[in-house]
Motif scaffolding. Structure first.
Motif, PDB file in Angstrom:
ATOM      1  N   VAL A 136       4.825  21.751   7.228  1.00 19.81           N
ATOM      2  CA  VAL A 136       5.156  20.520   7.972  1.00 19.81           C
ATOM      3  C   VAL A 136       6.670  20.374   8.112  1.00 19.81           C
ATOM      4  N   LYS A 137       7.079  19.725   9.188  1.00 18.19           N
ATOM      5  CA  LYS A 137       8.511  19.497   9.448  1.00 18.19           C
ATOM      6  C   LYS A 137       8.948  18.119   8.970  1.00 18.19           C
ATOM      7  N   ILE A 138       7.961  17.219   8.820  1.00 15.85           N
ATOM      8  CA  ILE A 138       8.235  15.849   8.358  1.00 15.85           C
ATOM      9  C   ILE A 138       7.272  15.543   7.224  1.00 15.85           C
ATOM     10  N   THR A 139       7.807  15.011   6.145  1.00 15.72           N
ATOM     11  CA  THR A 139       6.977  14.479   5.059  1.00 15.72           C
ATOM     12  C   THR A 139       7.482  13.063   4.805  1.00 15.72           C
ATOM     13  N   GLY A 140       7.338  12.557   3.598  1.00 14.25           N
ATOM     14  CA  GLY A 140       7.842  11.202   3.342  1.00 14.25           C
ATOM     15  C   GLY A 140       7.147  10.567   2.165  1.00 14.25           C
ATOM     16  N   ALA A 141       7.070   9.246   2.157  1.00 12.82           N
ATOM     17  CA  ALA A 141       6.421   8.518   1.065  1.00 12.82           C
ATOM     18  C   ALA A 141       5.685   7.318   1.634  1.00 12.82           C
ATOM     19  N   THR A 142       4.695   6.868   0.867  1.00  4.11           N
ATOM     20  CA  THR A 142       3.839   5.754   1.278  1.00  4.11           C
ATOM     21  C   THR A 142       3.662   4.788   0.116  1.00  4.11           C
ATOM     22  N   VAL A 143       3.824   3.498   0.369  1.00  2.00           N
ATOM     23  CA  VAL A 143       3.409   2.472  -0.587  1.00  2.00           C
ATOM     24  C   VAL A 143       2.096   1.911  -0.061  1.00  2.00           C
ATOM     25  N   HIS A 144       1.081   1.855  -0.931  1.00  4.29           N
ATOM     26  CA  HIS A 144      -0.225   1.365  -0.493  1.00  4.29           C
ATOM     27  C   HIS A 144      -0.869   0.528  -1.596  1.00  4.29           C
ATOM     28  N   TYR A 145      -1.798  -0.322  -1.182  1.00  6.02           N
ATOM     29  CA  TYR A 145      -2.600  -1.051  -2.157  1.00  6.02           C
ATOM     30  C   TYR A 145      -3.568  -0.082  -2.814  1.00  6.02           C
ATOM     31  N   VAL A 146      -3.934  -0.370  -4.057  1.00  9.06           N
ATOM     32  CA  VAL A 146      -4.861   0.480  -4.792  1.00  9.06           C
ATOM     33  C   VAL A 146      -6.265  -0.099  -4.669  1.00  9.06           C
ATOM     34  N   ASP A 147      -7.202   0.769  -4.252  1.00 13.15           N
ATOM     35  CA  ASP A 147      -8.611   0.386  -4.242  1.00 13.15           C
ATOM     36  C   ASP A 147      -9.356   1.354  -5.166  1.00 13.15           C
ATOM     37  N   SER A 148     -10.674   1.410  -5.051  1.00  9.61           N
ATOM     38  CA  SER A 148     -11.426   2.231  -6.015  1.00  9.61           C
ATOM     39  C   SER A 148     -11.354   3.731  -5.713  1.00  9.61           C
ATOM     40  N   GLY A 149     -10.789   4.114  -4.571  1.00  6.20           N
ATOM     41  CA  GLY A 149     -10.607   5.534  -4.268  1.00  6.20           C
ATOM     42  C   GLY A 149      -9.256   6.025  -4.765  1.00  6.20           C
ATOM     43  N   ILE A 150      -8.928   7.289  -4.467  1.00  6.61           N
ATOM     44  CA  ILE A 150      -7.620   7.840  -4.848  1.00  6.61           C
ATOM     45  C   ILE A 150      -6.762   7.928  -3.586  1.00  6.61           C
ATOM     46  N   ASP A 151      -5.715   7.113  -3.529  1.00  9.39           N
ATOM     47  CA  ASP A 151      -4.799   7.054  -2.381  1.00  9.39           C
ATOM     48  C   ASP A 151      -5.496   6.604  -1.099  1.00  9.39           C
ATOM     49  N   THR A 152      -6.533   5.784  -1.225  1.00  9.34           N
ATOM     50  CA  THR A 152      -7.300   5.367  -0.043  1.00  9.34           C
ATOM     51  C   THR A 152      -7.063   3.901   0.346  1.00  9.34           C
ATOM     52  N   GLY A 153      -6.297   3.167  -0.439  1.00 16.21           N
ATOM     53  CA  GLY A 153      -6.075   1.748  -0.159  1.00 16.21           C
ATOM     54  C   GLY A 153      -5.198   1.511   1.060  1.00 16.21           C
TER      55      GLY A 153
END
Length: 198
Positions: A136-153
């Motif tokens: 990939v040429k672009i990556t980054g970071a994400t802030v998200h709410y936490v739900d019962s999945g993994i990184d799915t909020g």
């Protein structure tokens, strides 16, 4: 005052960014009520102590079962009763009971642009290794709410970071932290604490 509790496992660079943003008034009306770690050797604990923040160690290793650990962590969080729980490099999956008890009150920082390179097995350097492997040429970071999945909020805020020629996982990790994580995590906390739309 809006109380947050930070959960950490390692060096605590995101915790340091939050502490600095509070000191610099980039995060307003917020105090860190406590820092909890699953790792008694985490340097993040030193950072918290140096800032005069209460620290607590709750490690799965100290319990006979994962269920008992989850209950101890939930009990401690209920006692602290924060307005927001911030997973700032916490490498333990949060139990369903904790997610339900603090619905829409837990956020996480993930070092990719979700939905890329996230979910089970994607943490720390593994995320950046996967991004480089995919080309990939672009990556980054994400802030998200936490739900019962993994990184799915629900996603709160994202910031892209360029992948440079010659990057390895460590140089990419460092740039994602400096150019994205340490910026968007404090920003998300400030906006949530002060009722601003994201």
């Amino acid at each position: 005052m809006f109380d947050i509790v930070c959960l950490v496992s390692g060096g605590g660079t995101n915790l340091a960014a939050i502490i600095k943003a509070i000191e610099d008034k980039k995060i307003k009306n917020v105090r860190i009520k406590a820092v909890i770690s699953n790792n008694s050797d985490a340097y993040a604990l030193e950072r918290a102590r140096n800032a005069g923040i209460d620290v607590k160690i709750i490690s799965p290793k100290n319990f006979v079962s994962r269920t008992e650990f989850d209950k101890a962590l939930l009990d401690e969080l209920k006692i602290l009763n924060p307005d927001l729980i911030v997973l700032a490099g916490f490498l333990v999956n949060i139990s369903k009971d904790i997610v339900e008890a603090f619905e829409n009150k837990i956020i996480n920082i993930h070092p990719s642009l979700i939905p890329s390179f996230c979910g089970k097995g994607y943490y720390g350097l593994k995320v950046h290794e996967a991004a480089l492997e995919r080309g990939v040429k672009i990556t980054g970071a994400t802030v998200h709410y936490v739900d019962s999945g993994i990184d799915t909020g629900r996603i709160i805020i994202q910031k892209p970071v360029k992948v440079l020629d010659g990057d390895d996982a460590k140089t990419l990790q460092k740039r994602v932290m400096e150019e994205a994580e340490w910026i968007i995590l404090p920003k998300a906390i400030d906006k949530i604490a002060n009722g601003e739309s994201l």
